[in-house]
Design a protein around this motif. Structure first.
Motif, PDB file in Angstrom:
ATOM      1  N   ASP A 160      -7.931  36.604 -13.596  1.00  0.00           N
ATOM      2  CA  ASP A 160      -8.302  37.993 -13.359  1.00  0.00           C
ATOM      3  C   ASP A 160      -9.087  38.181 -12.065  1.00  0.00           C
ATOM      4  OD1 ASP A 160      -7.063  38.963 -15.665  1.00  0.00           O
ATOM      5  OD2 ASP A 160      -8.791  38.479 -16.919  1.00  0.00           O
ATOM      6  N   ASP A 161      -9.188  37.132 -11.274  1.00  0.00           N
ATOM      7  CA  ASP A 161      -9.852  37.217  -9.977  1.00  0.00           C
ATOM      8  C   ASP A 161      -8.946  37.983  -9.019  1.00  0.00           C
ATOM      9  OD1 ASP A 161     -10.942  36.806  -7.448  1.00  0.00           O
ATOM     10  OD2 ASP A 161     -11.618  34.781  -7.922  1.00  0.00           O
ATOM     11  N   PRO A 162      -9.409  39.102  -8.453  1.00  0.00           N
ATOM     12  CA  PRO A 162      -8.579  39.898  -7.536  1.00  0.00           C
ATOM     13  C   PRO A 162      -8.034  39.089  -6.362  1.00  0.00           C
ATOM     14  CG  PRO A 162     -10.563  41.096  -8.149  1.00  0.00           C
ATOM     15  CD  PRO A 162     -10.736  39.698  -8.659  1.00  0.00           C
ATOM     16  N   PRO A 195     -15.511  35.247 -18.802  1.00  0.00           N
ATOM     17  CA  PRO A 195     -15.937  35.900 -17.550  1.00  0.00           C
ATOM     18  C   PRO A 195     -15.687  34.994 -16.337  1.00  0.00           C
ATOM     19  CG  PRO A 195     -17.621  36.102 -19.246  1.00  0.00           C
ATOM     20  CD  PRO A 195     -16.618  35.122 -19.765  1.00  0.00           C
ATOM     21  N   GLY A 196     -15.233  35.592 -15.267  1.00  0.00           N
ATOM     22  CA  GLY A 196     -15.038  34.855 -14.029  1.00  0.00           C
ATOM     23  C   GLY A 196     -13.819  33.962 -13.996  1.00  0.00           C
ATOM     24  N   GLU A 248      -4.392  34.408 -22.575  1.00  0.00           N
ATOM     25  CA  GLU A 248      -5.309  35.388 -23.162  1.00  0.00           C
ATOM     26  C   GLU A 248      -6.690  34.805 -23.449  1.00  0.00           C
ATOM     27  OE1 GLU A 248      -4.466  38.830 -26.325  1.00  0.00           O
ATOM     28  OE2 GLU A 248      -4.495  36.834 -27.241  1.00  0.00           O
ATOM     29  N   SER A 249      -6.741  33.615 -24.028  1.00  0.00           N
ATOM     30  CA  SER A 249      -8.042  33.024 -24.367  1.00  0.00           C
ATOM     31  C   SER A 249      -8.821  32.632 -23.117  1.00  0.00           C
ATOM     32  CB  SER A 249      -7.846  31.783 -25.259  1.00  0.00           C
ATOM     33  OG  SER A 249      -7.088  30.784 -24.592  1.00  0.00           O
ATOM     34  N   VAL A 250      -8.105  32.233 -22.072  1.00  0.00           N
ATOM     35  CA  VAL A 250      -8.762  31.882 -20.818  1.00  0.00           C
ATOM     36  C   VAL A 250      -9.293  33.135 -20.135  1.00  0.00           C
ATOM     37  CG1 VAL A 250      -8.455  30.800 -18.548  1.00  0.00           C
ATOM     38  CG2 VAL A 250      -7.244  29.886 -20.537  1.00  0.00           C
TER      39      VAL A 250
END
Length: 204
Positions: free
Chosen positions: A55-57, A50-51, A44-46
């Protein structure tokens, strides 16, 4: 648990060192009474940055995580392994793991692989370039489309458990006949244990 013999796909090039279990799954997520849904709180903290790679598709659904030295240190919460599994991770590759985390990973069907930092660096390059990595537990090798081949060691018992999908309950059930036979003999010889009563003067 689900058996595992081969893992092929994109790898998340995380690479951070000394990642503790509170980073893997923050304490506030430990109130749940089910394993499902913990992937939402994983890293969660990572992921708040941003970027971030999680969470990179490009790495969505990747079954392999590349990490740095001493991965899984900190508290012994099994939720860390549950969160990784819910995130879709089936194999972890790092120079070293916390002993407790490594054990929890195996018991939940996640393969922890120890490779030297030079191998991790090469795999990070391959992952960032968008290429798949192949892990074969039977031959204990990690390979890439560029003829890279890295051999890894694993405890034979852990290997058997992972390939057979055997958690501690399944291992116990494999001995069900021996357990039933023992209980039958015990009931005959020490029937008073089942009722919790014993006649005066009766010896155990």
């Amino acid at each position: 648990m689900e058996a595992i013999s081969q893992v092929t796909g994109r790898a998340i090039p995380y690479g951070a060192r000394n990642v503790d279990t509170d980073i893997i799954i923050p304490a506030r997520w430990l109130k749940t009474i089910t394993r499902e849904g913990l992937g939402k709180g994983a890293f969660e903290s990572v992921r708040a940055q941003p970027g971030n790679v999680f969470d990179d598709p490009a790495f969505a659904g990747a079954p392999i995580l590349l990490a740095g030295d001493n991965f899984g240190c900190g508290s012994s919460r099994e939720h860390a392994a549950w969160a990784m599994l819910d995130l879709g991770i089936r194999a972890l590759i790092a120079p070293s793991f916390s002993d407790i985390f490594s054990g929890n990973a195996v018991k939940n069907g996640i393969l922890p692989i120890v490779l030297p930092q030079t191998a991790i660096d090469r795999l990070m390059e391959v992952a960032r370039e968008g290429h798949a990595i192949d892990i074969d537990l039977e031959t204990q090798t990690v390979t890439t489309p560029f003829q890279d081949r890295f051999a890894f060691d694993i405890d034979p018992f852990r290997k058997t458990c992972l390939m057979g999908g055997l958690d501690e309950i399944a291992l116990t059930l494999e001995r069900r006949d021996a357990i039933a036979s023992f209980e039958s003999r015990r009931a005959t010889a020490q029937g008073w244990l089942a009722t919790g009563t014993r006649e005066y003067g009766e010896t155990p």
